[in-house]
Design an enzyme around this catalytic site. Structure first.
Site, PDB file in Angstrom:
ATOM      1  CB  CYS A 110      -0.950  -0.006   1.191  1.00 57.62           C
ATOM      2  SG  CYS A 110      -1.938  -1.497   1.277  1.00 57.62           S
TER       3      CYS A 110
ATOM      4  CG  HIS B 225      -3.288   3.182   2.261  1.00 57.51           C
ATOM      5  ND1 HIS B 225      -3.867   2.813   1.065  1.00 57.51           N
ATOM      6  CD2 HIS B 225      -3.289   2.075   3.046  1.00 57.51           C
ATOM      7  CE1 HIS B 225      -4.202   1.532   1.136  1.00 57.51           C
ATOM      8  NE2 HIS B 225      -3.874   1.058   2.317  1.00 57.51           N
TER       9      HIS B 225
ATOM     10  CG  ASN C  28      -6.950  -1.082   1.523  1.00 60.66           C
ATOM     11  OD1 ASN C  28      -6.181  -0.835   0.602  1.00 60.66           O
ATOM     12  ND2 ASN C  28      -6.543  -1.346   2.754  1.00 60.66           N
TER      13      ASN C  28
END
Ligand code: UT7
Length: 331
Positions: A122, A256, A287
């Site tokens: 990520c 994020h 996500n």
């Protein structure tokens, strides 16, 4: 000893253009709750997610990346021929080699740009932006294309309670180029391999394939949640400090998109003033790992929450554990 010429590049680098690709298939919570004995309410309350996008078979990593990259090139007013380097941040390109960056560079029509993938989960997109900035300032490239792309639906176990509702698909891209003024602040980045097992592939490829499965992701969500909510605020403040920017001077916060509660916790811990606009793309995108920050910024721009010239803070964190934060000027 020969006297080598030292490499030299642009004085500064900045983001010149931004692009995104959101897969066509919308997957509401109602579609996934039965397989994980969950509820729409639990998922909304614990993660802030109401729906996410899962790519169709046609929306491959290549297809999504090229679409986002073309958007970014058009936004930047930069031709593919001007791109010297393509960096693709992803953990869900399912072929070990070659890097998907090479076929993306080719399809875009670059002049044999240097092309490689990076694996920093990520945090991959922010790693790519930091590298692009240094490549340009160091003289190794004039313009760099950075893509964050994931098809996490391929490697998510639809029956796994800890991950099935979180992970999703998409792509975002930026063109990074030379600038007279600083447009990308110093990166604050690092890793904590002692906690590598918190988010990981459940098993190696051969074991998974022997069972006729993909090597699915597994995550110990709560320790990751606590780490991200507390430790990452410090990293964000350090990135601001190193860029010489105060929270009062910040316009946008683009962390994020891991969990809406983490977004809120970070904003609280960093004491961001009311005027700072906060990215909340996770609500209907889930996500998307390496793609989440460019996707979130693209939405903020499209919806008028961020404008060209704004000062924005990126903070990314994920499997590894890895993290990276930097201040940028919005393209
Ligand atoms: O992108 C890379 C980095 N990743 C992240 O930053 C993700 C970080 N982690 C998270 O976002 C959160 O930890 C989750 C959203 C994954 C989970 O939320 P949580 O508040 O940490 O829940 P938990 O794992 O502590 O579980 C709380 C309760 C447990 O029940 P008891 O023991 O309190 O009775 C779980 O069994 O919720 C239960 N539970 C569920 N219930 C319904 C766990 N998963 C589910 C589920 N549906 N899917």
């Amino acid at each position: 000893m020969a006297g080598l010429l030292a490499p030299s590049g642009a004085a500064h680098a900045r983001l010149l253009g931004l692009g995104a690709y959101r897969p066509s298939r919308v997957v509401p919570n109602s579609e996934i709750v039965d397989a994980i004995d969950s509820s729409d309410e639990w998922i909304r309350t614990r993660s802030g997610i109401t729906e996410r996008r899962w790519a169709t078979p046609e929306e491959t990593v290549q297809v999504m990346s090229v679409a986002a990259a073309r958007d970014a090139l058009a936004d930047a007013g930069v031709d593919a021929h001007q791109i010297d380097c393509v960096i693709v941040a992803t953990v869900s390109h399912l072929s070990q080699t070659p890097a998907i960056a090479t076929t993306i560079a080719h399809e875009l029509g670059t002049e044999q740009a240097a092309a490689f993938d990076i694996s920093a989960a990520c945090a991959g997109f922010c790693h790519g932006v930091a590298m692009a900035s240094d490549l340009i300032r160091g003289g190794s490239a004039g313009h760099v294309l950075v893509i964050g792309v994931e098809r996490l639906s391929d490697i998510t176990d639809r029956a796994d309670r800890g991950t099935a509702f979180i992970f999703a698909d998409g792509a975002g891209a930026v063109v990074v180029g030379p600038s007279d003024e600083p447009g990308i602040g110093p990166v604050v980045w690092g890793s904590d391999g002692e906690r590598a097992d918190l988010i990981t592939q459940r098993e190696m490829w051969p074991e998974a394939l022997a069972r006729g499965e993909m090597p699915h992701l597994t995550m110990q969500g709560n320790p990751v949640f606590r780490w991200a909510s507390f430790a990452m605020a410090k990293i964000g403040l350090e990135a601001l400090d190193r860029a010489g920017v105060t929270v009062d001077e910040l316009d946008c916060f683009v962390p994020h998109q891991a969990n809406m509660r983490i977004v809120d916790a970070l904003a609280r811990s960093m004491k961001l003033p009311e005027h700072v606009r906060i990215a909340r793309d996770i609500a209907d995108m889930g996500n998307t790992s390496a793609a989440s920050i460019p996707l979130a910024l693209e939405r903020m721009k499209r919806e008028g929450e961020a404008k060209s010239g704004d000062t924005a803070l990126f903070i990314a964190f994920g499997a590894g554990l890895t993290y990276a934060a930097q201040v940028v000027i919005v393209p």
